[in-house]
Design a protein around this motif. Structure first.
Motif, PDB file in Angstrom:
ATOM      1  N   ASN A  38       0.831  -1.203   0.000  1.00 40.13           N
ATOM      2  CA  ASN A  38       0.000   0.000   0.000  1.00 40.13           C
ATOM      3  C   ASN A  38       0.868   1.257   0.000  1.00 40.13           C
ATOM      4  O   ASN A  38       0.546   2.243  -0.648  1.00 40.13           O
ATOM      5  CB  ASN A  38      -0.940   0.020   1.203  1.00 40.13           C
ATOM      6  CG  ASN A  38      -2.240  -0.688   0.931  1.00 40.13           C
ATOM      7  OD1 ASN A  38      -2.587  -0.956  -0.206  1.00 40.13           O
ATOM      8  ND2 ASN A  38      -2.959  -0.999   1.989  1.00 40.13           N
ATOM      9  N   ASN A  72      -8.743   7.085  -2.206  1.00 40.88           N
ATOM     10  CA  ASN A  72      -9.962   6.274  -2.218  1.00 40.88           C
ATOM     11  C   ASN A  72     -10.009   5.350  -3.433  1.00 40.88           C
ATOM     12  O   ASN A  72     -10.409   4.188  -3.324  1.00 40.88           O
ATOM     13  CB  ASN A  72     -11.203   7.166  -2.183  1.00 40.88           C
ATOM     14  CG  ASN A  72     -11.384   7.843  -0.843  1.00 40.88           C
ATOM     15  OD1 ASN A  72     -10.907   7.362   0.177  1.00 40.88           O
ATOM     16  ND2 ASN A  72     -12.047   8.979  -0.848  1.00 40.88           N
ATOM     17  N   ASN A  75      -7.854   2.438  -3.052  1.00 42.44           N
ATOM     18  CA  ASN A  75      -8.308   1.592  -1.950  1.00 42.44           C
ATOM     19  C   ASN A  75      -7.251   1.467  -0.850  1.00 42.44           C
ATOM     20  O   ASN A  75      -6.945   0.379  -0.368  1.00 42.44           O
ATOM     21  CB  ASN A  75      -8.707   0.205  -2.478  1.00 42.44           C
ATOM     22  CG  ASN A  75      -9.607  -0.526  -1.521  1.00 42.44           C
ATOM     23  OD1 ASN A  75     -10.256   0.094  -0.685  1.00 42.44           O
ATOM     24  ND2 ASN A  75      -9.651  -1.837  -1.633  1.00 42.44           N
ATOM     25  N   ASP A  77      -6.720   2.173   2.797  1.00 38.14           N
ATOM     26  CA  ASP A  77      -7.532   2.450   3.974  1.00 38.14           C
ATOM     27  C   ASP A  77      -6.747   3.067   5.129  1.00 38.14           C
ATOM     28  O   ASP A  77      -7.336   3.573   6.077  1.00 38.14           O
ATOM     29  CB  ASP A  77      -8.186   1.152   4.467  1.00 38.14           C
ATOM     30  CG  ASP A  77      -9.124   0.554   3.430  1.00 38.14           C
ATOM     31  OD1 ASP A  77      -9.740   1.331   2.685  1.00 38.14           O
ATOM     32  OD2 ASP A  77      -9.224  -0.687   3.376  1.00 38.14           O
TER      33      ASP A  77
END
Length: 125
Positions: A38, A72, A75, A77
């Motif tokens: 991420n 967003n 994705n 988080d």
């Protein structure tokens, strides 16, 4: 005298210890690798945003809104809108994304990973 005759192999306790270490290593890898994947998305997103020709023409609120939308869409988080800070330095805008990720390992044992990324966008003349 044959030395190989006295070799017995791996004893039970070292075998259990080795299996435990492998299990802990694999479970840590499974929990931590997605966090770094991420983060690579965040770094790529910031680099892409910096390369855009229209980035230097945007206001601070537009920059924050655009980055939030991209977070967003990708994705991610782990980042909240409050984790994005902007500061003006002369004609440039410095964009900083600072966030922490806490991953639970076992029981009350957790891992804290901190990330601080920043880019500087020069205003066009």
């Amino acid at each position: 005298m044959n030395l190989f005759k006295y070799q017995q192999g791996l004893a039970f306790l070292p075998l259990v210890f080795t299996i435990t270490l492998l299990f802990v290593g694999i479970s840590l890898t499974i929990k931590i690798v997605p966090v770094y994947l991420n983060h690579s998305k965040v770094v790529a997103m910031l680099d892409q945003f910096k390369q855009e020709t229209s980035a230097e023409k945007k206001s601070e609120s537009e920059i924050k809104s655009t980055l939030t939308k991209r977070i967003n869409i990708n994705n991610i988080d782990d980042i909240a809108q409050d984790d994005i800070t902007l500061s003006k330095q002369g004609s440039a805008v410095k964009v900083m994304i600072s966030y922490e990720v806490v991953k639970k390992i076992y029981g009350n044992l957790s891992v804290l990973i901190e990330f601080n990324d920043q880019i500087e966008i020069e205003a066009g003349v």
